[in-house]
Design an enzyme around this catalytic site. Sequence first.
Site, PDB file in Angstrom:
ATOM      1  N   GLY A  26      -7.653 -26.388 -41.010  1.00  0.00           N
ATOM      2  CA  GLY A  26      -8.296 -24.488 -40.550  1.00  0.00           C
ATOM      3  C   GLY A  26      -8.727 -25.065 -39.562  1.00  0.00           C
ATOM      4  O   GLY A  26      -8.692 -26.096 -38.554  1.00  0.00           O
ATOM      5  N   SER A  27      -9.355 -24.361 -38.774  1.00  0.00           N
ATOM      6  CA  SER A  27      -9.854 -24.383 -37.333  1.00  0.00           C
ATOM      7  C   SER A  27     -10.884 -25.167 -37.028  1.00  0.00           C
ATOM      8  O   SER A  27     -11.991 -25.394 -38.055  1.00  0.00           O
ATOM      9  CB  SER A  27     -10.515 -23.005 -36.701  1.00  0.00           C
ATOM     10  OG  SER A  27     -11.699 -22.483 -36.640  1.00  0.00           O
ATOM     11  N   THR A  28     -11.699 -25.599 -35.769  1.00  0.00           N
ATOM     12  CA  THR A  28     -13.272 -26.332 -35.881  1.00  0.00           C
ATOM     13  C   THR A  28     -13.850 -25.577 -35.897  1.00  0.00           C
ATOM     14  O   THR A  28     -14.619 -26.110 -36.833  1.00  0.00           O
ATOM     15  CB  THR A  28     -12.378 -27.790 -34.353  1.00  0.00           C
ATOM     16  OG1 THR A  28     -11.804 -28.271 -34.488  1.00  0.00           O
ATOM     17  CG2 THR A  28     -14.414 -27.936 -34.169  1.00  0.00           C
ATOM     18  N   GLY A  64     -14.462 -25.697 -39.664  1.00  0.00           N
ATOM     19  CA  GLY A  64     -14.029 -26.693 -40.330  1.00  0.00           C
ATOM     20  C   GLY A  64     -15.988 -26.694 -40.213  1.00  0.00           C
ATOM     21  O   GLY A  64     -16.698 -27.132 -40.643  1.00  0.00           O
ATOM     22  N   GLU A 104      -9.377 -31.019 -42.070  1.00  0.00           N
ATOM     23  CA  GLU A 104      -8.013 -31.254 -40.796  1.00  0.00           C
ATOM     24  C   GLU A 104      -8.595 -30.006 -39.921  1.00  0.00           C
ATOM     25  O   GLU A 104      -7.880 -28.981 -40.652  1.00  0.00           O
ATOM     26  CB  GLU A 104      -7.084 -31.712 -41.791  1.00  0.00           C
ATOM     27  CG  GLU A 104      -5.444 -32.186 -41.440  1.00  0.00           C
ATOM     28  CD  GLU A 104      -4.840 -31.234 -40.639  1.00  0.00           C
ATOM     29  OE1 GLU A 104      -5.201 -31.195 -39.025  1.00  0.00           O
ATOM     30  OE2 GLU A 104      -3.980 -31.557 -40.586  1.00  0.00           O
ATOM     31  N   CYS A 148      -1.546 -27.761 -35.871  1.00  0.00           N
ATOM     32  CA  CYS A 148      -2.462 -28.160 -35.147  1.00  0.00           C
ATOM     33  C   CYS A 148      -2.353 -29.202 -34.115  1.00  0.00           C
ATOM     34  O   CYS A 148      -2.961 -29.408 -33.244  1.00  0.00           O
ATOM     35  CB  CYS A 148      -3.363 -28.587 -36.498  1.00  0.00           C
ATOM     36  SG  CYS A 148      -2.875 -29.688 -37.856  1.00  0.00           S
ATOM     37  N   GLU A 203      -7.619 -24.763 -28.393  1.00  0.00           N
ATOM     38  CA  GLU A 203      -7.215 -24.515 -29.207  1.00  0.00           C
ATOM     39  C   GLU A 203      -6.247 -23.278 -29.012  1.00  0.00           C
ATOM     40  O   GLU A 203      -7.137 -22.350 -29.065  1.00  0.00           O
ATOM     41  CB  GLU A 203      -6.882 -25.317 -30.420  1.00  0.00           C
ATOM     42  CG  GLU A 203      -5.878 -24.744 -31.106  1.00  0.00           C
ATOM     43  CD  GLU A 203      -5.919 -25.890 -32.488  1.00  0.00           C
ATOM     44  OE1 GLU A 203      -6.957 -25.137 -32.885  1.00  0.00           O
ATOM     45  OE2 GLU A 203      -5.396 -26.618 -33.008  1.00  0.00           O
TER      46      GLU A 203
END
Length: 886
Positions: A233-235, A238, A255, A289, A390
């Site tokens: 998923g998104s940073t 994360g 990831e 991604c 992103e």
Amino acid sequence: MENYKLFINGEFVDAASGKTFEAIDPGTEQPIATVAQAGKADVEAAIAAARKAFDSGIWSGLAPAARLAKIQDFADQIAQQGLRLAATESMNAGQIINLAKVMPLLCIGFARNISLYAATKFPWEEEIPASGNAFGPGREFIRREPIGVCVGIIPWNFPMTMAMWKMIPALATGNTVVLKPASYTPLTALILAEAANAAGIPKGVVNVIPGSGGEVGKILCTHPDVDKVAFTGSTTVGREIMRMASSTVKKVTLELGGKSANIILDDADMNLAVEGAIYGTFSHQGQICESGTRVLVSSKISDQFIEMFKKRAEALRVGYQMEPTSHLGPLVSREQLATVEGYVKMGKEEGAELITGGKRIEAKGIKGGYYYAPTIFANVKNKMRIAQEEIFGPVVCVIKYDSDEEAVAIANDSIYGLGGGVFSSNTARAERVARGVRTGTMWINNYHIFSDFCPFGGYKQSGVGRELGAAGLHEYTQVKRVHVNYLADRNSSMNFSLLSDNKRVEGFGYNCPTNVVAGHGALSSIYKEVTNLGCRRVLILTDPGVRKAGLADLVKNALADFCVGIYDKIPPDPDLQSVDAAVDAARELKVDGIVSVGGGSVIDTAKGVCVTLKNGGKANDHLNFLVLTEPQTPHIAIPTTSGTGSEVTNVAVLTSKGAGRKLFIVDTRIMPNTAILDPRFTMTLPKELTVSTAMDAMTHAVEALTSIMSNQICDGQALHAIRLISENLPLVVADGKNEKARLNMQIAATMAGWAFTIAQVGLAHGMAHTAGTLYHVPHGAACGIVLPKVMRFNVDHAASKLALVAQTLGVNIKGMKEREAALAAAEAIEDLMEKVGHPLRLRDVGVSEDGLMMCAFHAIADTADMFNARPVSDPMEVLEIYKQAY
Ligand SMILES: NC(=O)c1ccc[n+]([C@@H]2O[C@H](COP(=O)([O-])OP(=O)(O)OC[C@H]3O[C@@H](n4cnc5c(N)ncnc54)[C@H](O)[C@@H]3O)[C@@H](O)[C@H]2O)c1
């Protein structure tokens, strides 16, 4: 409308709260199913089921092959549901049907490939053949074991694939799984749960619980019964997951986001590059991604590229995802659409040039849906937010650059490092660029291509760990090292002795593989020994003194055609460079065996040569303890000094300029294959050297006898060596040509060598090594001078052994107390040295009095001391011994 339930402990159940939510088709904004919404009680039930299943061993305890069989059944069940999965995925995630319909096939292939690999090739157990620790011999092996309860938290862009990427490696390695699909796209993960259930995967092993990331995710990431969290998923999320998982130190793989650079070099095939950029940026509406959302184009070709890129983007058909002619479907949600719109607005404000797109569009024949036109910004500067953040939509930034180096620098100017591409007609140039980019995947002249066996994951803030392939399986196992003691006995453990006053090591392994041929004329055996070892091209290693004495030529003649050369440049007390020079000569001549003719200096160099020839590189690479796992280049040693015993020992003493001292290669595998003890080879040894090398052998024998590692086999060898030296040394000093006495001296040196290679030496060696390094005192001479002093130092720790030495040296110990006899042994050694003209003081061999303190500090750091009968740690005590020997 279908109702989907939670899958917990092998059953489809409603949420404990009874809550449900609707799954929407983003292409129509219409609800397509109701889904039970997991809350606290459901998450806890799923974790408990997974925990119980894991701990019971019902899955983790299966052999990998048994798990493979079940996963293959699982794959078959997925195949049976293929059409339903594809249609549901397309409808729920907005994936165009042409993409969604291949996904079940890819998922089945992935499940089969990864589980077969896990069952047949994954290194579940590995022996570690060389432990590198000389003090804890034993069997060493590692096991790879499952981690436990593994949580998978997955995104909405590829719900089925992501579910499989989380489940299959976890299952193939014996873990149990709690999977939380994204709230927007829960359906296909629940169909996969049906397939797992139908395949007979035991209950509790797979659990699927749709619910809100905030509530369900938080419990999953903090629950003490969860061992690992794998998140895609998104940073931003994360970071939060990592933070939450830290409270119970869970294993984490992440990831995360990307802002990958797709670099178009000036020599790229334009049609290919444009198509690659279209595919790399607009596939699945850019909601991937690793999308190449920064297209870096050489300024030499940028005008042409942008024109072609715009044309192709405008030709893409955006439409309902289930319509087979659509190239792009809708974005996944209203929120995602808003995000994209926000970034496009921002891009314009930042001064980027909007080339095409930049607006919502309607799909033909449909009301509603979150459709957005493929959007290109040109003249983007990499520092703009649209180039740094992103977006996760069909929006691409084109950035110009002037050189390959600048392209790499721009690519790397990002917090992310997930994917990337290079387009060029010169593969070597493209690879150079690919090597420079700090990212987890680089495609050359391609994009978005995955392979089950190739790892995927991010550099920098794009993630932690890898998915797919062997690397992905390792992320779902942990390594257990198992050590099995070689000698399971309290008094045989050197490390236990650290906390005990008993330093004696009682058990021992005796391994002396050298074949010894001894006697007058033993040299003629060399022809047979060489052929036995399978050698055809043998190099003689020697030193100038030995060569001058004619000994190397004697061997050359005996070897006849098998000898391809003589290398005679080995200096006394060789260093690593001496070995490297000899290795160069050996490599040049393509030799397959070494014959060393000389004293310890030559034989030790030869040992280093054999290791370096076999293993490659330089001598410095191999200066180590117990790391060789294979036989080395064959080595026949012909000693000419009858002192060191190096012809049978497992040690090569080599000076390291870098370390400023003598260091060692210690390994059973460096023992020469054959030692030829032919007395003719020592008959030319000058008297002074005869005496000093004999005292080296004497020191080996006495120290092996008294060391904490001494044992009955070595004691016998040591005592016999002492006797032979004391009887024969005076004879060879009187008459260097006394062949019988010379042979006895050689045998003594070899026996002492055998003794100390197993039983080790002691402080006299530590002190002699130091005097040798700092003052170039010949090793044997230094040993002899300090030996009697060290014997006195050790008297209370080795009295009975030293009394035996006295007896062996011919002292009449009758009526003496043990301690008295032990002290008499030291005196007898001094008498012997005096008789044969050995130097008695360090001052006579070039040591400076001022340097004794320095010597003492060096000496206490020598490994030989560790085996000394009396513990050595105080430099002042050692200084005192040096002073006595001065
Ligand atoms: N590997 C081991 O187990 C071990 C043990 C103890 C010492 N060593 C090392 O061995 C080295 C010392 O070896 P060494 O004492 O045998 O001396 P050496 O090999 O250095 O030889 C000393 C000198 O004697 C000459 N010489 C040797 N044999 C001769 C002969 N038959 N006729 C005429 N001249 C001859 C040589 O040309 C040389 O100049 C040191 O570096 C020491 O650290 C190794």
